[in-house]
Design a protein around this motif. Structure first.
Motif, short mmCIF file in Angstrom:
data_model
loop_
_atom_site.label_atom_id
_atom_site.label_comp_id
_atom_site.label_asym_id
_atom_site.label_seq_id
_atom_site.Cartn_x
_atom_site.Cartn_y
_atom_site.Cartn_z
N ASP A 40 -3.21 1.79 -12.65
CA ASP A 40 -3.33 3.25 -12.49
C ASP A 40 -3.87 3.92 -13.75
O ASP A 40 -4.65 4.87 -13.68
CB ASP A 40 -1.97 3.87 -12.16
N THR B 118 0.21 5.64 -5.47
CA THR B 118 -1.16 5.42 -5.89
C THR B 118 -1.69 6.63 -6.64
O THR B 118 -0.99 7.63 -6.79
CB THR B 118 -2.06 5.15 -4.66
N VAL B 119 -2.92 6.54 -7.11
CA VAL B 119 -3.55 7.64 -7.83
C VAL B 119 -4.64 8.24 -6.95
O VAL B 119 -5.65 7.58 -6.66
CB VAL B 119 -4.15 7.17 -9.17
N ALA B 120 -4.45 9.48 -6.52
CA ALA B 120 -5.44 10.15 -5.70
C ALA B 120 -6.56 10.70 -6.59
O ALA B 120 -6.48 10.65 -7.82
CB ALA B 120 -4.78 11.28 -4.92
N ASP B 121 -7.61 11.21 -5.95
CA ASP B 121 -8.69 11.87 -6.69
C ASP B 121 -8.16 13.22 -7.16
O ASP B 121 -8.12 14.19 -6.41
CB ASP B 121 -9.90 12.03 -5.78
N GLN B 122 -7.73 13.29 -8.42
CA GLN B 122 -7.05 14.47 -8.93
C GLN B 122 -7.76 15.03 -10.16
O GLN B 122 -8.39 14.30 -10.92
CB GLN B 122 -5.61 14.11 -9.33
N SER C 194 3.27 10.68 -7.44
CA SER C 194 1.82 10.80 -7.22
C SER C 194 1.36 12.25 -7.17
O SER C 194 0.27 12.58 -7.65
CB SER C 194 1.44 10.09 -5.92
N GLY C 195 2.17 13.11 -6.57
CA GLY C 195 1.76 14.50 -6.39
C GLY C 195 2.12 15.42 -7.52
O GLY C 195 1.88 16.62 -7.44
N GLN D 200 -10.11 10.12 -15.06
CA GLN D 200 -9.98 11.49 -14.55
C GLN D 200 -9.95 12.49 -15.71
O GLN D 200 -10.50 13.58 -15.60
CB GLN D 200 -8.72 11.61 -13.70
N HIS E 299 0.82 -1.22 0.00
CA HIS E 299 0.00 0.00 0.00
C HIS E 299 0.84 1.26 0.00
O HIS E 299 0.32 2.36 -0.17
CB HIS E 299 -0.93 0.00 1.21
N LYS F 222 -0.57 13.03 -11.29
CA LYS F 222 0.43 12.05 -11.69
C LYS F 222 0.51 11.90 -13.21
O LYS F 222 -0.50 11.96 -13.90
CB LYS F 222 0.08 10.68 -11.08
#
Length: 289
Positions: A134, A33-37, A87-88, A141, A29, A57
């Protein structure tokens, strides 16, 4: 007897080794990962800044598209990219700073393709699997970002809003809504009502909708004008007025369609002085209430 026991122990050890291999394949984990972007960032250039961040990302530098004042820029020629795979996000660094006041837009543009093909009995690396999982999220998105900028109807309306006219029927038409609120196409000449109803200084000639030349205002200082279709003053409505005579004083008024004389002021509400309105001068007036 001893030989049989030795054989049994060896066999059990081999089985244990084989059947415990899958335990080593676990979910990490902590992997990126892929955040809600939202895969779009917008800025305004100031003429000196060269570095602009993107907060989503990407897999590779080529996944980004960058525009300045609506013009698509070229990677390495106009800018470089940092942070691919993070990721950011990262940064777009321009070779030359965008001019002051120009719109700078950075957005992700992943291709809608699949480039990975798993081999039978081949290695299934976590990094490969993570990227492949991903990518669909990142593509969704992009679609969400496009949808958010589209014209939509409320969720509760279930009527299919589809243009039913073919290409020939749509030619030289504009998209409009009919009396039931359904999408359709209209001839430009049908928009003549826009001029007579709102009085925004629009005029229709054949199939062309363009700025009207303006209506004439007679009188000196106390001006009157007849604007078709205007039955009341509406805040922020524009009027294109051609003044026949120049003003000789500061207290100037305009009375449209006998709706009442309204004081004419400069932009910013400053009072006029003699000569501010030259003879045969066309001016844009905005009613501010």
């Amino acid at each position: 007897m001893k030989r049989g026991l030795s054989f049994l122990v060896i066999f059990l050890l081999i089985c244990a080794a084989v059947f415990t291999l899958p335990v080593g394949f676990s979910v990490n984990h902590a992997e990126a990962t892929v955040a809600d972007q939202t895969p779009v960032n917008s800025y305004t250039g100031n003429g000196s800044a060269t570095t602009f961040s993107y907060t989503f990302k990407i897999f590779a530098n080529t996944d980004l598209k960058v525009t300045v004042a609506g013009v698509l820029k070229t990677l390495t020629t106009d800018y470089t990219v940092t942070g691919a795979g993070q990721s950011g996000g990262g940064s777009v660094v321009f070779i030359s700073p965008p001019a002051s006041g120009t719109a700078v837009v950075i957005y992700r543009d992943l291709p809608y393709t699949r480039s990975t093909d798993y081999a039978e009995s081949g290695d299934l690396l976590a990094s490969t699997l993570n990227s492949d999982i991903d990518k669909p999220i990142m593509l969704l998105q992009q679609l969400k970002s496009d949808k958010n900028r589209s014209v939509k109807i409320p969720v509760g309306e279930t009527i299919d809003q589809t243009l039913t006219q073919n290409a020939a029927s749509r030619a030289n038409k504009v998209v409009a809504f009919d009396s039931s609120g359904n999408v359709t196409v209209k001839a430009v000449s049908d928009l003549s009502n826009l001029y007579t109803t709102v009085g925004h200084g629009l005029e229709v000639t054949g199939q062309d909708l363009h700025q009207a030349p303006g209506v004439s205002a007679s009188g000196t200082d106390t001006y009157t004008a007849a604007v078709p279709g205007v039955t009341s003053y509406v805040t922020d409505v524009e009027y294109h007025i051609a003044f026949i005579n120049g003003n000789t004083g500061a207290a100037c008024t305009l009375n449209i369609n006998s709706l009442g004389a309204k004081t004419i002021k400069k932009e910013g509400a400053a009072a006029l002085v003699a000569g501010d309105i030259p003879a045969n001068h066309k001016a844009l007036l905005v009613y501010n209430g």
